[in-house]
Design a protein around this motif. Structure first.
Motif, PDB file in Angstrom:
ATOM      1  N   GLN A  48      -8.901   1.839  -3.360  1.00 34.32           N
ATOM      2  CA  GLN A  48      -9.376   0.995  -2.234  1.00 34.32           C
ATOM      3  C   GLN A  48      -8.118   0.835  -1.389  1.00 34.32           C
ATOM      4  O   GLN A  48      -7.970   0.688  -0.143  1.00 34.32           O
ATOM      5  CB  GLN A  48      -9.707  -0.490  -2.720  1.00 34.32           C
TER       6      GLN A  48
ATOM      7  N   ARG B 159       0.707  -1.329  -0.120  1.00 36.33           N
ATOM      8  CA  ARG B 159       0.106  -0.134  -0.166  1.00 36.33           C
ATOM      9  C   ARG B 159       0.826   1.220  -0.077  1.00 36.33           C
ATOM     10  O   ARG B 159       0.427   2.198  -0.556  1.00 36.33           O
ATOM     11  CB  ARG B 159      -0.912   0.075   1.338  1.00 36.33           C
TER      12      ARG B 159
ATOM     13  N   LYS C 220      -6.792   4.464   6.898  1.00 42.58           N
ATOM     14  CA  LYS C 220      -7.258   3.667   7.745  1.00 42.58           C
ATOM     15  C   LYS C 220      -6.213   3.154   8.807  1.00 42.58           C
ATOM     16  O   LYS C 220      -6.443   3.464   9.867  1.00 42.58           O
ATOM     17  CB  LYS C 220      -8.157   2.530   7.596  1.00 42.58           C
TER      18      LYS C 220
ATOM     19  N   ALA D  33      -7.416   2.055   2.557  1.00 42.04           N
ATOM     20  CA  ALA D  33      -6.976   1.164   3.621  1.00 42.04           C
ATOM     21  C   ALA D  33      -5.861   1.408   4.124  1.00 42.04           C
ATOM     22  O   ALA D  33      -5.596   1.576   5.539  1.00 42.04           O
ATOM     23  CB  ALA D  33      -6.538  -0.347   2.941  1.00 42.04           C
TER      24      ALA D  33
END
Length: 298
Positions: free
Chosen positions: A35, A6, A42, A39
């Motif tokens: 997405q 990520r 978060k 994530a």
């Protein structure tokens, strides 16, 4: 802990300035990129991107993580290169434990071959009186160990290299010195000069005496092949010494092979079992076999 993949997606978005461009560069869909960023936000607990017109720009947190993603990417590249070098045998470490008489005739030529084939590999040699301890390989303290005997150790594969035959060392005036070969049993009543430390080498030597049907009377315990030859030269007894242990035999002794060629100590190499050998270790083991081959044929 933040997901490395990520972080690399964030890095691509920051560099390209848009989710769509990052998706093309990464061969992702724009939805998949969004997405991954969601994530990561978060995980970080804060926004990492903000919209600007048709594109996006990083927040302060996004800039910070993108810079660290650059560092992570460099470290991963270095790790991949280092791993490739290790697997190809260009770098690494090879630790070998051995006993003295295996050194000159087996270990030395094998190590020389490793250094020619894998010059970037660091070879660490340890002369170990307790070289028969296969646990050094099992526990990761050594990659290979030269041993006498085929004692088994869980997690270690033991491969025979050669049988090192025993010879009788005599004073030149001894009657048996006139023979081409000597029956060991014929020397049962002789005074014997000991030449072995307690351990597998001594066990193998005593087994040779047992097979000949007697237990020797040792008048000297020298625990050393060279010293034993000196005592024999002085006329204090006879000695049983493996052929590799003779080295450069003295001029004032007589060396005769045994009539029974089965009297020998078995020299083996132990490596970890169920583990793929590194290129350097494979080269070393193969070179040991080649160094042993001419002596197997004698």
């Amino acid at each position: 802990m933040m997901d490395v993949r990520r972080l690399q997606v964030l890095r691509a978005v920051v560099h390209s300035g848009s989710v769509t461009a990052a998706a093309r560069a990464l061969d992702y869909t724009p939805s998949a990129v969004s997405q991954q960023i969601a994530a990561l936000e978060k995980e970080a607990g804060t926004a990492l991107l903000e919209r600007v017109g048709r594109g996006v720009r990083p927040t302060a947190a996004g800039v910070l993580l993108s810079e660290h993603a650059e560092l992570v990417a460099r470290q991963l590249d270095l790790a991949e290169t280092a791993l490739a070098d290790l697997l190809a045998g260009r770098t690494g470490r090879l630790a070998v434990h051995y006993f003295a008489t295996a050194g000159a005739f087996l270990v030395a030529p094998a190590v020389a071959h490793v250094r020619r084939e894998h010059p970037g590999v660091r070879v660490e040699l340890k002369l170990a009186d307790d070289a028969q301890n296969l646990a050094a390989v099992r526990d990761g303290h050594a990659d290979a160990v030269l041993v006498v005997g085929e004692e088994q150790c869980a997690g270690v594969r033991v491969t025979p290299l050669l049988d090192d035959p025993y010879t009788v060392v005599l004073h030149p005036d001894h009657p048996a010195a006139r023979l081409d070969t000597v029956d060991l049993a014929s020397l049962a009543d002789e005074p014997w000069v000991g030449s072995e430390w307690p351990g597998p080498c001594l066990d193998a030597q005593l087994a040779a005496f047992t097979n000949a049907g007697f237990r020797p009377h040792f008048v000297v315990d020298s625990e050393d092949y060279v010293t034993a030859q000196g005592f024999v030269a002085a006329g204090l007894g006879v000695a049983l010494i493996p052929r590799l242990g003779l080295g450069g035999a003295r001029d004032d002794i007589a060396v005769r092979p045994l009539a029974a060629p089965s009297s020998a100590r078995r020299i083996c190499v132990g490596v970890r079992e169920n583990t793929e050998l590194t290129p350097a270790l494979r080269t070393f083991v193969e070179a040991l076999g080649r160094a042993a081959a001419p002596r197997r044929e004698r």
